[in-house]
Scaffold this motif. Structure first.
Motif, PDB file in Angstrom:
ATOM      1  N   SER A 162       0.690  -1.196  -0.015  1.00  0.00           N
ATOM      2  CA  SER A 162       0.066  -0.076  -0.020  1.00  0.00           C
ATOM      3  C   SER A 162       0.777   1.314  -0.142  1.00  0.00           C
ATOM      4  N   GLN A 163       1.861   1.336   0.461  1.00  0.00           N
ATOM      5  CA  GLN A 163       3.041   2.162   0.609  1.00  0.00           C
ATOM      6  C   GLN A 163       3.950   2.361  -0.517  1.00  0.00           C
ATOM      7  N   HIS A 164       4.363   1.231  -0.868  1.00  0.00           N
ATOM      8  CA  HIS A 164       5.149   1.183  -2.102  1.00  0.00           C
ATOM      9  C   HIS A 164       4.653   0.229  -3.229  1.00  0.00           C
ATOM     10  N   PRO A 165       3.810   0.449  -4.019  1.00  0.00           N
ATOM     11  CA  PRO A 165       3.298  -0.650  -5.049  1.00  0.00           C
ATOM     12  C   PRO A 165       4.229  -0.987  -5.896  1.00  0.00           C
ATOM     13  N   SER A 166       3.966  -2.367  -6.251  1.00  0.00           N
ATOM     14  CA  SER A 166       5.068  -3.148  -7.254  1.00  0.00           C
ATOM     15  C   SER A 166       4.157  -3.103  -8.378  1.00  0.00           C
ATOM     16  N   THR A 250      -2.914 -14.963  -3.789  1.00  0.00           N
ATOM     17  CA  THR A 250      -3.083 -14.978  -2.257  1.00  0.00           C
ATOM     18  C   THR A 250      -4.252 -14.142  -1.655  1.00  0.00           C
ATOM     19  N   LEU A 251      -4.577 -14.762  -0.445  1.00  0.00           N
ATOM     20  CA  LEU A 251      -5.700 -13.826   0.157  1.00  0.00           C
ATOM     21  C   LEU A 251      -5.224 -13.072   1.296  1.00  0.00           C
ATOM     22  N   TYR A 252      -5.389 -11.867   1.589  1.00  0.00           N
ATOM     23  CA  TYR A 252      -5.070 -11.140   2.487  1.00  0.00           C
ATOM     24  C   TYR A 252      -6.297 -11.376   3.742  1.00  0.00           C
ATOM     25  N   ASP A 253      -5.900 -12.377   4.612  1.00  0.00           N
ATOM     26  CA  ASP A 253      -6.754 -13.144   5.477  1.00  0.00           C
ATOM     27  C   ASP A 253      -7.613 -11.966   6.362  1.00  0.00           C
ATOM     28  N   GLY A 254      -6.771 -11.068   6.791  1.00  0.00           N
ATOM     29  CA  GLY A 254      -7.516 -10.236   7.742  1.00  0.00           C
ATOM     30  C   GLY A 254      -8.503  -9.252   6.829  1.00  0.00           C
ATOM     31  N   SER A 255      -8.176  -9.034   5.628  1.00  0.00           N
ATOM     32  CA  SER A 255      -8.918  -8.053   4.770  1.00  0.00           C
ATOM     33  C   SER A 255      -9.142  -6.704   5.690  1.00  0.00           C
ATOM     34  N   LEU A 256     -10.460  -5.893   5.247  1.00  0.00           N
ATOM     35  CA  LEU A 256     -10.809  -4.848   5.981  1.00  0.00           C
ATOM     36  C   LEU A 256     -11.072  -5.001   7.662  1.00  0.00           C
ATOM     37  N   SER A 257     -11.252  -6.144   7.644  1.00  0.00           N
ATOM     38  CA  SER A 257     -11.685  -6.281   9.083  1.00  0.00           C
ATOM     39  C   SER A 257     -10.289  -5.825   9.907  1.00  0.00           C
ATOM     40  N   GLU A 258      -9.277  -6.360   9.497  1.00  0.00           N
ATOM     41  CA  GLU A 258      -8.134  -6.082  10.363  1.00  0.00           C
ATOM     42  C   GLU A 258      -7.619  -4.716   9.927  1.00  0.00           C
ATOM     43  N   TRP A 259      -7.632  -4.337   8.645  1.00  0.00           N
ATOM     44  CA  TRP A 259      -6.977  -2.980   8.184  1.00  0.00           C
ATOM     45  C   TRP A 259      -7.579  -1.772   8.860  1.00  0.00           C
ATOM     46  N   LYS A 260      -8.933  -2.089   9.022  1.00  0.00           N
ATOM     47  CA  LYS A 260      -9.612  -0.653   9.557  1.00  0.00           C
ATOM     48  C   LYS A 260      -9.812  -0.773  11.280  1.00  0.00           C
ATOM     49  N   ALA A 261      -9.138  -1.824  11.764  1.00  0.00           N
ATOM     50  CA  ALA A 261      -9.183  -1.932  13.381  1.00  0.00           C
ATOM     51  C   ALA A 261      -8.322  -0.788  13.716  1.00  0.00           C
ATOM     52  N   ASP A 262      -7.330  -0.345  13.020  1.00  0.00           N
ATOM     53  CA  ASP A 262      -6.241   0.814  13.281  1.00  0.00           C
ATOM     54  C   ASP A 262      -6.728   1.990  12.643  1.00  0.00           C
ATOM     55  N   PRO A 263      -7.077   2.933  13.232  1.00  0.00           N
ATOM     56  CA  PRO A 263      -7.555   4.079  12.669  1.00  0.00           C
ATOM     57  C   PRO A 263      -6.406   4.990  11.938  1.00  0.00           C
ATOM     58  N   ALA A 264      -5.298   4.450  12.191  1.00  0.00           N
ATOM     59  CA  ALA A 264      -4.074   5.124  11.617  1.00  0.00           C
ATOM     60  C   ALA A 264      -3.861   4.607  10.161  1.00  0.00           C
ATOM     61  N   ARG A 265      -4.342   3.431   9.942  1.00  0.00           N
ATOM     62  CA  ARG A 265      -4.164   3.004   8.438  1.00  0.00           C
ATOM     63  C   ARG A 265      -5.027   3.761   7.544  1.00  0.00           C
ATOM     64  N   PRO A 266      -4.514   4.338   6.495  1.00  0.00           N
ATOM     65  CA  PRO A 266      -5.400   4.867   5.436  1.00  0.00           C
ATOM     66  C   PRO A 266      -6.169   4.053   4.729  1.00  0.00           C
ATOM     67  N   LEU A 267      -7.265   4.881   4.445  1.00  0.00           N
ATOM     68  CA  LEU A 267      -8.546   4.253   3.451  1.00  0.00           C
ATOM     69  C   LEU A 267      -8.496   5.359   2.385  1.00  0.00           C
ATOM     70  N   ILE A 268      -8.742   4.854   1.411  1.00  0.00           N
ATOM     71  CA  ILE A 268      -9.017   5.676   0.118  1.00  0.00           C
ATOM     72  C   ILE A 268     -10.569   5.717  -0.304  1.00  0.00           C
ATOM     73  N   ARG A 269     -11.127   6.821  -0.160  1.00  0.00           N
ATOM     74  CA  ARG A 269     -12.765   6.867  -0.517  1.00  0.00           C
ATOM     75  C   ARG A 269     -12.782   7.481  -1.758  1.00  0.00           C
ATOM     76  N   THR A 270     -13.529   7.005  -2.811  1.00  0.00           N
ATOM     77  CA  THR A 270     -13.804   7.387  -4.009  1.00  0.00           C
ATOM     78  C   THR A 270     -15.088   8.025  -4.415  1.00  0.00           C
ATOM     79  N   ILE A 271     -15.132   9.038  -4.551  1.00  0.00           N
ATOM     80  CA  ILE A 271     -16.157   9.817  -5.071  1.00  0.00           C
ATOM     81  C   ILE A 271     -16.534   9.433  -6.484  1.00  0.00           C
ATOM     82  N   PRO A 272     -17.730   8.580  -6.706  1.00  0.00           N
ATOM     83  CA  PRO A 272     -18.355   8.437  -7.973  1.00  0.00           C
ATOM     84  C   PRO A 272     -18.639   9.552  -8.791  1.00  0.00           C
ATOM     85  N   VAL A 273     -18.176   9.420 -10.064  1.00  0.00           N
ATOM     86  CA  VAL A 273     -18.399  10.596 -11.062  1.00  0.00           C
ATOM     87  C   VAL A 273     -19.594  10.305 -11.908  1.00  0.00           C
ATOM     88  N   ASP A 274     -20.576  11.180 -11.949  1.00  0.00           N
ATOM     89  CA  ASP A 274     -21.815  11.047 -12.444  1.00  0.00           C
ATOM     90  C   ASP A 274     -21.601  11.091 -14.183  1.00  0.00           C
TER      91      ASP A 274
END
Length: 274
Positions: A162-166, A250-274
């Motif tokens: 998420s920080q250094h995409p390959s 491969t699966l990220y087993d924790g997925s958003l359940s784990e990712w969102k558990a720490d508010p410090a981890r960033p989430l990208i919110r997309t605003i749909p374009v009409d």
């Protein structure tokens, strides 16, 4: 080799070494609950109930539906009657993602003769096949499992991507587009599992092949996630059916359940374009 089995193929299988597992989960207004009551009321004849809430998940884990360890999984597989030479067929009564989750777990623990009933219980009934109620009896199995590497990826690797995409790897969210827009892991793309299903709930192989072809140029792994690694398992099944080698997924087993558990981890919110 396909991991899907059709209704007619399942109906034609000999029952000797066949184990059919109902991996159903009940969806309610408050979330998800065990599908045991629905299974008891109606299931494919001879099917046993596979409890993804407790036996086939680590209930003590820090997030829902965490993958169990080898010892727990082996005990659970034996309890539902899986032997070393068994052929396992899994289904559910929702989107097929719950069955795919169990398929992924069996495969991750070294059991290759496992298939998902394409279209699940709905397809079985639509074909006019009989259903049963109650619960059958069976013998405890003797299967021995061994965890394979590479089927799950942890938080550290996903954070790094998420920080250094390959350019050789991809992180993909299997949730519906509307859920992806509400918040996703940085530098992850959207490929909703439901978008690869036909109207009858079976895997649309043409769409699956097109999606898999779009990932063929990557040399690294394709990391799949969703809310709790359930839809991600469905997407893994669809992509491998479409031709993407399973060792590339491969699966990220924790997925958003784990990712969102720490508010410090960033989430990208997309605003749909009409």
């Amino acid at each position: 080799m396909t991991s899907l089995i059709s209704v007619s193929q399942l109906a034609a299988l000999e029952t000797g070494d066949l184990v059919v597992l109902d991996a159903s989960i009940r969806r309610s207004d408050t979330g998800y609950e065990s599908g045991l009551a629905e299974y008891t009321e109606k299931h494919v004849p001879g099917a046993r109930f596979a409890d993804l809430f407790t036996e086939f998940s680590d209930a003590s884990g820090s997030f829902a539906f965490a993958a169990p360890g080898a010892e727990q999984f082996q005990a659970a597989a034996r309890r539902v009657g899986v032997f070393q030479d068994s052929t396992v067929v899994v289904y559910d009564r929702l989107s097929g993602a719950w069955a795919a989750r169990l398929w992924w777990l069996f495969t991750a623990f070294g059991i290759d003769r496992v298939f998902v009933l394409d279209g699940g219980l709905a397809a079985w009934e639509a074909a006019g096949r009989p259903v049963a109620s109650g619960a059958p009896s069976w013998d405890v199995g003797d299967v021995t499992v061994k965890a394979r590497e590479g089927f799950f990826v942890g938080l550290d690797e996903v954070e790094a991507l998420s920080q250094h995409p390959s350019p050789e790897s991809a992180v993909i969210c299997a949730l519906r587009g509307s859920e992806y827009d509400k918040g996703h892991i940085p530098h992850s793309s959207s490929l909703p599992y439901p978008s690869l299903l036909a109207d009858d709930g079976t895997v649309d192989l043409a769409r699956a092949r097109a999606a898999a072809a779009g990932l063929e140029g990557l040399e690294g792994r394709v990391v799949l996630y969703c809310g709790g690694a359930i839809n991600a398992a469905g997407l893994a099944l669809a992509l491998t059916e479409g031709g993407l080698p399973i060792e590339r997924v491969t699966l990220y087993d924790g997925s958003l359940s784990e990712w969102k558990a720490d508010p410090a981890r960033p989430l990208i919110r997309t605003i749909p374009v009409d």
